[in-house]
Design an enzyme around this catalytic site. Structure first.
Site, PDB file in Angstrom:
ATOM      1  N   GLU A  99      12.348 102.864 -64.582  1.00 10.84           N
ATOM      2  CA  GLU A  99      11.344 103.812 -65.048  1.00 10.84           C
ATOM      3  C   GLU A  99      10.042 103.683 -64.261  1.00 10.84           C
ATOM      4  OE1 GLU A  99      12.451 104.563 -69.695  1.00 10.84           O
ATOM      5  OE2 GLU A  99      11.427 102.708 -69.239  1.00 10.84           O
ATOM      6  N   CYS A 132       2.622 103.908 -62.144  1.00  9.09           N
ATOM      7  CA  CYS A 132       3.072 102.535 -62.350  1.00  9.09           C
ATOM      8  C   CYS A 132       4.540 102.467 -61.935  1.00  9.09           C
ATOM      9  CB  CYS A 132       2.887 102.217 -63.840  1.00  9.09           C
ATOM     10  SG  CYS A 132       3.467 100.610 -64.322  1.00  9.09           S
ATOM     11  N   CYS A 157      14.065  91.930 -65.464  1.00 11.92           N
ATOM     12  CA  CYS A 157      13.193  90.867 -64.955  1.00 11.92           C
ATOM     13  C   CYS A 157      13.751  89.532 -65.440  1.00 11.92           C
ATOM     14  CB  CYS A 157      11.767  91.047 -65.481  1.00 11.92           C
ATOM     15  SG  CYS A 157      10.625  89.777 -64.886  1.00 11.92           S
ATOM     16  N   CYS A 193       9.351  86.792 -70.346  1.00  8.39           N
ATOM     17  CA  CYS A 193       8.159  86.612 -71.182  1.00  8.39           C
ATOM     18  C   CYS A 193       8.486  87.129 -72.585  1.00  8.39           C
ATOM     19  CB  CYS A 193       6.971  87.362 -70.593  1.00  8.39           C
ATOM     20  SG  CYS A 193       6.599  86.828 -68.919  1.00  8.39           S
ATOM     21  N   CYS A 244       7.563  90.827 -73.875  1.00  4.14           N
ATOM     22  CA  CYS A 244       7.810  91.960 -72.973  1.00  4.14           C
ATOM     23  C   CYS A 244       9.247  92.446 -73.108  1.00  4.14           C
ATOM     24  CB  CYS A 244       7.529  91.514 -71.535  1.00  4.14           C
ATOM     25  SG  CYS A 244       8.014  92.718 -70.288  1.00  4.14           S
ATOM     26  N   CYS A 275       2.521  99.355 -71.424  1.00  2.78           N
ATOM     27  CA  CYS A 275       2.842  98.069 -70.797  1.00  2.78           C
ATOM     28  C   CYS A 275       3.877  97.319 -71.599  1.00  2.78           C
ATOM     29  CB  CYS A 275       1.623  97.161 -70.757  1.00  2.78           C
ATOM     30  SG  CYS A 275       0.268  97.799 -69.839  1.00  2.78           S
TER      31      CYS A 275
HETATM   32  N1  SAH Z   1       5.852  91.232 -63.895  1.00  2.00           N
HETATM   33  C1  SAH Z   1       4.522  91.591 -63.608  1.00  2.00           C
HETATM   34  C2  SAH Z   1       4.264  93.076 -63.631  1.00  2.00           C
HETATM   35  C3  SAH Z   1       4.938  93.858 -64.728  1.00  2.00           C
HETATM   36  S1  SAH Z   1       4.397  93.520 -66.385  1.00  2.00           S
HETATM   37  C4  SAH Z   1       3.563  90.868 -64.533  1.00  2.00           C
HETATM   38  O1  SAH Z   1       4.011  90.255 -65.500  1.00  2.00           O
HETATM   39  O2  SAH Z   1       2.379  90.901 -64.241  1.00  2.00           O
HETATM   40  C5  SAH Z   1       2.833  94.365 -66.394  1.00  2.00           C
HETATM   41  C6  SAH Z   1       1.862  93.943 -67.467  1.00  2.00           C
HETATM   42  O3  SAH Z   1       2.335  94.315 -68.765  1.00  2.00           O
HETATM   43  C7  SAH Z   1       1.646  92.439 -67.520  1.00  2.00           C
HETATM   44  O4  SAH Z   1       0.272  92.154 -67.454  1.00  2.00           O
HETATM   45  C8  SAH Z   1       2.190  92.047 -68.881  1.00  2.00           C
HETATM   46  O5  SAH Z   1       1.493  90.943 -69.378  1.00  2.00           O
HETATM   47  C9  SAH Z   1       1.991  93.324 -69.684  1.00  2.00           C
HETATM   48  N2  SAH Z   1       2.850  93.407 -70.863  1.00  2.00           N
HETATM   49  C10 SAH Z   1       4.139  93.035 -70.952  1.00  2.00           C
HETATM   50  N3  SAH Z   1       4.606  93.257 -72.209  1.00  2.00           N
HETATM   51  C11 SAH Z   1       3.593  93.788 -72.916  1.00  2.00           C
HETATM   52  C12 SAH Z   1       3.452  94.269 -74.264  1.00  2.00           C
HETATM   53  N4  SAH Z   1       4.478  94.219 -75.111  1.00  2.00           N
HETATM   54  N5  SAH Z   1       2.258  94.754 -74.648  1.00  2.00           N
HETATM   55  C13 SAH Z   1       1.226  94.817 -73.786  1.00  2.00           C
HETATM   56  N6  SAH Z   1       1.311  94.411 -72.497  1.00  2.00           N
HETATM   57  C14 SAH Z   1       2.471  93.890 -72.070  1.00  2.00           C
HETATM   58 FE1  SF4 Z   2       8.775  90.117 -66.260  1.00  2.00          FE
HETATM   59 FE2  SF4 Z   2       7.699  91.351 -68.357  1.00  2.00          FE
HETATM   60 FE3  SF4 Z   2       7.044  88.837 -67.809  1.00  2.00          FE
HETATM   61 FE4  SF4 Z   2       6.158  90.833 -66.211  1.00  2.00          FE
HETATM   62  S1  SF4 Z   2       5.604  90.502 -68.359  1.00  2.00           S
HETATM   63  S2  SF4 Z   2       7.062  88.836 -65.589  1.00  2.00           S
HETATM   64  S3  SF4 Z   2       7.938  92.200 -66.327  1.00  2.00           S
HETATM   65  S4  SF4 Z   2       9.085  89.549 -68.389  1.00  2.00           S
END
Ligand code: SAH
Ligand code: SF4
Length: 346
Positions: free
Chosen positions: A96, A109, A116, A120, A123, A339
């Site tokens: 996406e 974006c 991934c 995390c 996420c 995000c």
């Molecule tokens: N993997 C990279 C880029 C993709 S994630 C990274 O982690 O930076 C992009 C952003 O989305 C990151 O800053 C992450 O902390 C944020 N993010 C992920 N899950 C989220 C959520 N459920 N609510 C708000 N931000 C989130």
């Molecule tokens: Fe991967 Fe989501 Fe963590 Fe970014 S925030 S590194 S996309 S698991």
């Protein structure tokens, strides 16, 4: 292997790789500029359309190379103007991209991986696990495909590598894509308008510092102490805060630029005034700004978004301490485009 897979996709080549590829045909240097412009400025998808190349050369090219493209299989529009594009890749995997409208800015974006591996806990993309890396062509084709839907009525002004995936875990392809985004004969984005966001892969950050490319750097910090960060981001075991922030300190920044630290706020986990004070201390000496992102909740994510009051108090502590801190209003939540909400379900 199918015939199509044997051919070189020209969009997988960085500008200098394209130059090397063309010189293997004994062609002049300026042909590289011509072909880059056809691919990325005039959006052609066939060799026949490249009318300033001889017929013979076009045929030679078509024998060994191809030009891939992407088409959205679904577009969803949010009430706030955000649009989410679902793409199906040649192997059936899905990714996406999200287009965000903000005053005079139109930010796209883009994804860098299918899923991934970093897992995390807050996420949704992380819950998918890693399926595969995107090729450079698949990264830049997201930009071309979304640009086409705008039909010249608006321009994408900014690119953020913040979609699905961890860009630095797909290092070579991400760097090639950034080279194309920046090149004057390709997309021509100024370095201020391309942002790479990483969860903090220190070895790759150091390597990136030595590349001849420039862009804005964003680092997903999300916690101000190792215990909490490890709980949220397992990668913190390998690269704990001290190592990560030292890598940020060494990262060569252009004059007047700063590193953006992203901080997803989770109720009762990392949103206390003490956390804000620890964050202030951690970032001391690093030209930085902080983006506070109140969690976008989702089923299966075991955390809650903090109250607005907690977010405001947290922000105030940072600002009183001299940091620039903004609360990022997540857009597109009603279509799961905010995000951390990217799942690419068909
Ligand atoms: N993997 C990279 C880029 C993709 S994630 C990274 O982690 O930076 C992009 C952003 O989305 C990151 O800053 C992450 O902390 C944020 N993010 C992920 N899950 C989220 C959520 N459920 N609510 C708000 N931000 C989130
Ligand atoms: Fe991967 Fe989501 Fe963590 Fe970014 S925030 S590194 S996309 S698991």
């Amino acid at each position: 292997m199918s015939r199509i897979a044997e051919k070189i996709d020209l969009k997988d080549l960085s500008p200098s790789d394209l130059g090397a590829f063309l010189s293997s045909f004994g062609r002049e240097r300026y042909r590289t500029s011509q072909i880059l412009r056809w691919l990325y400025q005039k959006d052609v998808s066939s060799f026949e359309a490249m009318t300033n190349l001889s017929r013979r050369f076009r045929e030679e090219l078509a024998q060994v190379s191809r030009i891939s493209s992407l088409e959205p299989v679904r577009v969803e529009a949010s009430r706030d103007g955000t649009r989410k594009f679902l793409f199906r890749l040649e192997d059936g995997n899905q990714i996406e991209s999200v287009l965000i409208v903000d005053k005079d800015r139109l930010t796209l974006c883009v994804s860098t991986q299918v899923g991934c591996a970093l897992g995390c806990r807050f996420c949704l993309t992380g819950t998918l696990g890693w399926k595969r890396d995107l090729r450079p062509s698949e990264i830049v084709n997201q930009v071309l495909a979304v640009r086409e839907t705008l039909q010249g009525k608006a321009c994408i002004t900014n690119i953020v590598l913040m979609g699905m995936g961890e860009p630095l875990a797909n290092y070579n392809n991400t760097v090639r894509a950034i080279q194309l985004l920046a090149h004057p004969d390709a997309f021509k984005f100024s370095s201020r308008r391309v942002t790479l966001s990483t969860a903090g892969l220190v070895t790759e950050l150091d390597r990136l510092a030595r590349e001849k490319i420039s862009f804005r750097l964003a680092v997903s910090l999300n916690a101000a102490d190792d215990e909490t960060r490890t709980l949220l981001m397992p990668i913190n075991r390998r690269y704990p805060l001290k190592k990560l922030l030292n890598a940020c300190r060494r990262f060569p920044l252009k004059p007047r630029t700063r590193i953006t630290f992203e901080y997803v706020m989770l109720d009762g986990v990392n949103d206390s005034p003490e956390d804000a004070k620890r964050l202030l201390k951690l970032l001391r000496g690093i030209p930085s700004k902080v983006n506070l992102i109140p969690l976008n909740e989702a089923p299966g994510i075991p955390f809650k978004r903090p109250s607005e009051e907690n977010v405001r108090v947290f922000q105030e502590i940072l600002m009183r301490g001299g940091l620039t801190a903004i609360v990022r209003a997540s857009k597109g939540a009603d279509i799961s485009a905010a995000c951390g909400q990217l799942l690419a379900k068909g």
